[in-house]
Write an enzyme that holds these catalytic residues in place. Sequence first.
Site, short mmCIF file in Angstrom:
data_model
loop_
_atom_site.label_atom_id
_atom_site.label_comp_id
_atom_site.label_asym_id
_atom_site.label_seq_id
_atom_site.Cartn_x
_atom_site.Cartn_y
_atom_site.Cartn_z
N ARG A 1 3.62 7.05 -14.33
CA ARG A 1 4.53 5.90 -14.18
C ARG A 1 4.97 5.20 -15.64
O ARG A 1 5.45 4.28 -15.66
CB ARG A 1 3.70 4.95 -13.33
CG ARG A 1 3.93 5.06 -11.79
CD ARG A 1 4.94 4.02 -11.49
NE ARG A 1 4.71 3.40 -10.42
CZ ARG A 1 4.17 3.92 -8.96
NH1 ARG A 1 3.90 5.11 -9.12
NH2 ARG A 1 4.04 3.01 -8.14
N ARG B 1 2.75 -2.31 4.33
CA ARG B 1 2.12 -2.46 3.16
C ARG B 1 2.11 -3.80 2.59
O ARG B 1 3.19 -4.44 2.59
CB ARG B 1 2.82 -1.39 1.93
CG ARG B 1 2.45 -0.06 2.07
CD ARG B 1 3.17 0.77 1.48
NE ARG B 1 3.08 0.59 0.16
CZ ARG B 1 3.81 1.41 -0.98
NH1 ARG B 1 4.26 2.64 -0.68
NH2 ARG B 1 3.82 0.94 -2.05
N ARG C 1 9.86 -0.90 6.71
CA ARG C 1 9.08 0.40 6.29
C ARG C 1 7.80 0.11 6.92
O ARG C 1 7.01 -1.16 6.80
CB ARG C 1 8.92 0.57 4.71
CG ARG C 1 7.92 1.64 4.34
CD ARG C 1 8.17 2.18 3.20
NE ARG C 1 7.91 1.33 2.11
CZ ARG C 1 7.63 1.83 0.65
NH1 ARG C 1 8.11 3.00 0.39
NH2 ARG C 1 7.35 1.27 -0.31
P1 ATP Z 1 7.01 3.97 -2.70
O1 ATP Z 1 7.44 2.57 -2.29
O2 ATP Z 1 8.16 5.04 -2.78
O3 ATP Z 1 5.73 4.35 -2.35
P2 ATP Z 1 6.11 2.90 -5.42
O4 ATP Z 1 6.04 3.85 -6.33
O5 ATP Z 1 6.33 1.43 -5.61
O6 ATP Z 1 7.04 3.74 -4.30
P3 ATP Z 1 3.42 3.71 -4.75
O7 ATP Z 1 3.61 5.12 -5.37
O8 ATP Z 1 3.06 3.92 -3.37
O9 ATP Z 1 4.42 2.77 -4.66
O10 ATP Z 1 2.30 2.88 -5.82
C1 ATP Z 1 1.91 1.78 -5.03
C2 ATP Z 1 1.00 1.01 -6.10
O11 ATP Z 1 -0.01 1.87 -6.44
C3 ATP Z 1 1.77 0.78 -7.28
O12 ATP Z 1 2.39 -0.56 -7.13
C4 ATP Z 1 0.51 0.44 -8.11
O13 ATP Z 1 -0.07 -0.47 -8.04
C5 ATP Z 1 -0.18 1.74 -7.93
N1 ATP Z 1 0.16 3.01 -8.69
C6 ATP Z 1 0.54 4.21 -8.00
N2 ATP Z 1 0.51 5.13 -8.80
C7 ATP Z 1 0.24 4.50 -10.13
C8 ATP Z 1 0.59 5.18 -11.41
N3 ATP Z 1 0.90 6.50 -11.59
N4 ATP Z 1 0.00 4.14 -12.54
C9 ATP Z 1 -0.40 2.90 -12.18
N5 ATP Z 1 -0.49 2.47 -11.00
C10 ATP Z 1 -0.05 3.06 -9.98
MG MG Z 2 5.41 6.46 -2.32
#
Ligand code: ATP
Ligand code: MG
Length: 231
Positions: free
Chosen positions: A108, A175, A142
């Site tokens: 990320r 969520r 969602r």
């Molecule tokens: P989606 O809604 O498609 O699931 P998203 O990318 O916002 O997309 P998640 O990937 O589920 O959601 O991540 C949710 C939370 O988990 C993020 O907002 C963050 O707080 C934490 N997180 C997940 N992956 C990372 C990462 N690689 N680095 C830092 N924080 C992370």
């Molecule tokens: Mg996701």
Amino acid sequence: MMTSVTTVTSTSVRRAVGAAFRAVILGAPASGKGTVSSRIVKNFNVKHISSGDILRRHIMQKTELGSEVKRYLDRGELVPDETMVALIGKEVESLGETTNWLLDGFPRTVAQADRLQQLYPVNLVINLVVPHPVILKRVEGRWVHLPSGRVYNIGFNAPKVPGKDDLTGESLVQRPDDTPEVVGRRLKDYAKNTEPVIEYYKKSGILQEFHGSTTDEMWPSIKDYVAQFVS
Ligand code: ATP
Ligand code: MG
């Protein structure tokens, strides 16, 4: 900034016979990463590692890591890089050398991408580009099954029984970071931290973009693309 990424074209990746499929899926929150990933897993011999799902499972199970990261997730803020690299590094390592994998939600930040490239170089990156108004609308409807990470959407792929997971019958939840306010913050964060990750992979020639407003619309071209790399 100089990086140590080797330039790999998709052609040379295809020719790397026997090389494991090491892919990353990028896209804004609710761009469909989870849905596309589950379709890839269903159609190809690939393991899916979703950072968000793993973190949410830790929170649900009230592990030490779960209590450490909960405040970040609730606010839609990024978990520190070191924590994420350790967590995902361990997951990837446990799969072994020959397993095909797809990372969703990681990396990320450029720091995470750099670290990943040092530890386990990626050879394919899928970037989902979905209009923001579509994303905001989607987040409202969602519902997720926390233990599995299965995602439903009211009006698009609703569960068979309202509020219940199709496979287990267990309860679905919304969520806490899917409120419009927190999603706004996650989108901003995405632009700030993750757009540079897109640039990073673009430069190394391994990024492929897919545009659309629904997963169904984007899936055929994604499927064709992935099929060039893995069976
Ligand atoms: P989606 O809604 O498609 O699931 P998203 O990318 O916002 O997309 P998640 O990937 O589920 O959601 O991540 C949710 C939370 O988990 C993020 O907002 C963050 O707080 C934490 N997180 C997940 N992956 C990372 C990462 N690689 N680095 C830092 N924080 C992370
Ligand atoms: Mg996701």
